[in-house]
Scaffold this motif. Structure first.
Motif, PDB file in Angstrom:
ATOM      1  N   ALA A   1       0.832  -1.205   0.000  1.00  0.00           N
ATOM      2  CA  ALA A   1       0.000   0.000   0.000  1.00  0.00           C
ATOM      3  C   ALA A   1       0.867   1.256   0.000  1.00  0.00           C
ATOM      4  O   ALA A   1       0.553   2.238  -0.693  1.00  0.00           O
ATOM      5  N   ALA A   2       1.966   1.234   0.747  1.00  0.00           N
ATOM      6  CA  ALA A   2       2.861   2.392   0.777  1.00  0.00           C
ATOM      7  C   ALA A   2       3.507   2.621  -0.590  1.00  0.00           C
ATOM      8  O   ALA A   2       3.689   3.770  -1.022  1.00  0.00           O
ATOM      9  N   GLN A   3       3.832   1.534  -1.275  1.00  0.00           N
ATOM     10  CA  GLN A   3       4.410   1.680  -2.612  1.00  0.00           C
ATOM     11  C   GLN A   3       3.394   2.259  -3.593  1.00  0.00           C
ATOM     12  O   GLN A   3       3.740   3.091  -4.441  1.00  0.00           O
ATOM     13  N   LEU A   4       2.148   1.821  -3.479  1.00  0.00           N
ATOM     14  CA  LEU A   4       1.109   2.392  -4.346  1.00  0.00           C
ATOM     15  C   LEU A   4       0.946   3.879  -4.089  1.00  0.00           C
ATOM     16  O   LEU A   4       0.771   4.672  -5.028  1.00  0.00           O
ATOM     17  N   ASP A   5       0.991   4.278  -2.819  1.00  0.00           N
ATOM     18  CA  ASP A   5       0.864   5.693  -2.497  1.00  0.00           C
ATOM     19  C   ASP A   5       1.999   6.508  -3.092  1.00  0.00           C
ATOM     20  O   ASP A   5       1.835   7.695  -3.397  1.00  0.00           O
ATOM     21  N   ALA A   6       3.174   5.884  -3.242  1.00  0.00           N
ATOM     22  CA  ALA A   6       4.341   6.592  -3.765  1.00  0.00           C
ATOM     23  C   ALA A   6       4.392   6.624  -5.289  1.00  0.00           C
ATOM     24  O   ALA A   6       5.233   7.329  -5.860  1.00  0.00           O
ATOM     25  N   VAL A   7       3.516   5.872  -5.955  1.00  0.00           N
ATOM     26  CA  VAL A   7       3.491   5.899  -7.421  1.00  0.00           C
ATOM     27  C   VAL A   7       3.100   7.299  -7.868  1.00  0.00           C
ATOM     28  O   VAL A   7       2.122   7.867  -7.368  1.00  0.00           O
ATOM     29  N   PRO A   8       3.836   7.901  -8.785  1.00  0.00           N
ATOM     30  CA  PRO A   8       3.564   9.299  -9.151  1.00  0.00           C
ATOM     31  C   PRO A   8       2.185   9.490  -9.777  1.00  0.00           C
ATOM     32  O   PRO A   8       1.615   8.578 -10.365  1.00  0.00           O
ATOM     33  N   HIS A   9       1.673  10.721  -9.639  1.00  0.00           N
ATOM     34  CA  HIS A   9       0.381  11.117 -10.204  1.00  0.00           C
ATOM     35  C   HIS A   9       0.602  12.180 -11.288  1.00  0.00           C
ATOM     36  O   HIS A   9       0.083  13.285 -11.167  1.00  0.00           O
ATOM     37  N   PRO A  10       1.350  11.897 -12.309  1.00  0.00           N
ATOM     38  CA  PRO A  10       1.628  12.954 -13.295  1.00  0.00           C
ATOM     39  C   PRO A  10       0.432  13.218 -14.194  1.00  0.00           C
ATOM     40  O   PRO A  10      -0.381  12.323 -14.456  1.00  0.00           O
ATOM     41  N   ALA A  11       0.339  14.451 -14.663  1.00  0.00           N
ATOM     42  CA  ALA A  11      -0.697  14.772 -15.642  1.00  0.00           C
ATOM     43  C   ALA A  11      -0.340  14.104 -16.971  1.00  0.00           C
ATOM     44  O   ALA A  11       0.841  13.980 -17.314  1.00  0.00           O
ATOM     45  N   PRO A  12      -1.342  13.643 -17.723  1.00  0.00           N
ATOM     46  CA  PRO A  12      -1.039  12.995 -19.011  1.00  0.00           C
ATOM     47  C   PRO A  12      -0.356  13.969 -19.956  1.00  0.00           C
ATOM     48  O   PRO A  12      -0.762  15.130 -20.076  1.00  0.00           O
ATOM     49  N   PRO A  13       0.720  13.538 -20.614  1.00  0.00           N
ATOM     50  CA  PRO A  13       1.441  14.441 -21.514  1.00  0.00           C
ATOM     51  C   PRO A  13       0.640  14.729 -22.776  1.00  0.00           C
ATOM     52  O   PRO A  13      -0.162  13.905 -23.226  1.00  0.00           O
ATOM     53  N   ARG A  14       0.847  15.885 -23.333  1.00  0.00           N
ATOM     54  CA  ARG A  14       0.217  16.247 -24.607  1.00  0.00           C
ATOM     55  C   ARG A  14       1.151  15.808 -25.736  1.00  0.00           C
ATOM     56  O   ARG A  14       2.252  16.322 -25.886  1.00  0.00           O
ATOM     57  N   THR A  15       0.707  14.869 -26.519  1.00  0.00           N
ATOM     58  CA  THR A  15       1.534  14.362 -27.594  1.00  0.00           C
ATOM     59  C   THR A  15       0.641  13.835 -28.705  1.00  0.00           C
ATOM     60  O   THR A  15      -0.564  13.619 -28.513  1.00  0.00           O
ATOM     61  N   ASP A  16       1.224  13.610 -29.859  1.00  0.00           N
ATOM     62  CA  ASP A  16       0.442  13.085 -30.977  1.00  0.00           C
ATOM     63  C   ASP A  16       0.247  11.582 -30.799  1.00  0.00           C
ATOM     64  O   ASP A  16       0.947  10.924 -30.022  1.00  0.00           O
ATOM     65  N   ARG A  17      -0.708  11.021 -31.516  1.00  0.00           N
ATOM     66  CA  ARG A  17      -1.082   9.623 -31.338  1.00  0.00           C
ATOM     67  C   ARG A  17       0.062   8.679 -31.705  1.00  0.00           C
ATOM     68  O   ARG A  17       0.267   7.662 -31.037  1.00  0.00           O
ATOM     69  N   PHE A  18       0.815   9.011 -32.728  1.00  0.00           N
ATOM     70  CA  PHE A  18       1.909   8.128 -33.138  1.00  0.00           C
ATOM     71  C   PHE A  18       2.987   8.075 -32.050  1.00  0.00           C
ATOM     72  O   PHE A  18       3.470   6.982 -31.694  1.00  0.00           O
TER      73      PHE A  18
END
Length: 379
Positions: free
Chosen positions: A96-113
């Protein structure tokens, strides 16, 4: 065109063929079919579930992706881990502590390819993850989360002071005091467990050993583990050490190793600045030798501090020595048995690149500044 078929074709093209042309072909297929996105995500969750069955844990997965790929892939695997988590069920406080430490980054803006390319690169890595030694014994009861003890809270405070001070001798003294408290805490935990209806059993955790100078850092971690009644086995290729011991001791090892590493790197930077001021330029060999000497000397002093604290606990009446020593010996044997079961075949390696005399002298001096004998408690 059916969506599952698009993902299947992409996987057939790219996951089992590591060429760039195959990757581009597969990414083009996925980029051209937005309806395939949901299935692509579901396949990623399946890869994560397979990694769990192979013995990997959330921190391990994030670490190997960061080690082998780029930030965009770390964001992708973090999203997969979090998406998979509701289906995994409870797996104990460390998970559970490891899950809490998993980053919460915003999804990057990039093209589909570009996005499809990154996903396929990540899946290539996940597909090839080896099987790891399971950290939990199937027969062991699941440990419930416990509130942090007063001893651990004080240890954390001492180590935080050690990391913050600009005076090496004060940092070493604070670290030595933390080690003494860890040893006493370990004795208390051992006696409590010995009197419990269901005897405690040793567990295991993985601690990342990050570049550069991984070998010297692994030696430092081994020294910390040894001083705290644990065994350590380094996996050089995957960038971590597995530490085997009882839970209170595992917590102590993680805390102290992280803190000593911060202190060692701070002291090394200062020592290196002095060397450069004298016209020296061999930075890499100096640092390698510094960390190797620091690890060697720190291990000696940590063991001495732990032994002194254990003897003091017995002498002060925490337990009669005749009762305490068999308990500690039994726990040492249990840890050794668990380590042997997990790693029946291990090899030793010679520390490389520690031939710089100035680096060794400065590293020894930094570790030797500690006053680890009996002294007035630090507040």
């Amino acid at each position: 065109m059916s969506t599952p078929r698009t993902v299947d074709r992409a996987f057939e093209a790219a996951l089992y063929d590591t060429s760039d042309d195959a990757l581009d072909t597969a990414a083009s297929l996925l980029a051209a079919d937005p309806a395939a996105d949901a299935d692509l995500l579901a396949r990623g969750e399946e890869f994560v579930a397979t990694a769990w069955r192979r013995g990997w844990q959330p921190a391990d997965l994030v670490r190997i992706v960061r080690r082998e790929l780029d930030d965009v892939h770390v964001r992708l695997v973090a999203a997969l881990i979090r998406s998979r988590a509701p289906h995994d069920g409870p797996r104990g406080p460390r998970w559970a502590a490891q899950l809490d430490a998993v980053p919460h980054p915003a999804p990057p803006r990039t093209d589909r390819f570009s996005h499809a390319t990154a996903v396929l690169e990540l899946y290539r890595l996940l597909l090839r993850l080896p099987v790891l030694e399971p950290l939990e014994q199937p027969s062991a009861p699941r440990r419930a989360a416990r509130p942090e003890s007063r001893a651990l809270a004080r240890i954390r405070a001492l180590l935080a002071k050690a990391e913050a001070t600009g005076y090496p001798e004060e940092a070493e003294a604070l670290s030595a005091k933390a080690q003494e408290l860890m040893a006493r805490h370990s004795v208390d935990e051992a006696l409590l467990a010995a009197g419990a209806p269901a005897p405690d059993a040793p567990g295991a955790c993985r601690v990342g050993v990050e570049p550069p100078y991984e070998q010297a850092k692994a030696v430092l971690l081994d020294a910390v583990a040894d001083a705290n009644h644990c065994r350590a086995v380094w996996n050089e290729s995957l960038g971590f050490t597995t530490v085997i011991g009882f839970e209170a001791d595992l917590e102590a090892v993680e805390l102290l190793y992280t803190s000593l590493l911060v202190q060692a790197e701070t002291a090394m930077t200062k020592a290196e600045a002095g060397q450069r001021a004298g016209g020296r330029k061999r930075t890499k060999t100096f640092r390698q030798s510094f960390l190797a000497a620091y690890a060697h000397r720190a291990g000696t002093r940590l063991r001495a501090a732990a032994e002194a604290a254990t003897a003091a606990s017995a002498a002060a009446g925490a337990a009669a020595e005749a009762d305490l020593l068999p308990v500690l010996a039994s726990r040492e044997a249990a840890v050794a048995d668990r380590a042997e079961h997990m790693f029946p075949q291990t090899t030793t390696t010679r520390l490389r690149g520690a031939a710089d005399a100035a680096g060794w002298t400065e590293g020894t001096r930094a570790a030797d500044a500690a006053r680890v004998g009996r002294r007035r408690p630090l507040e």
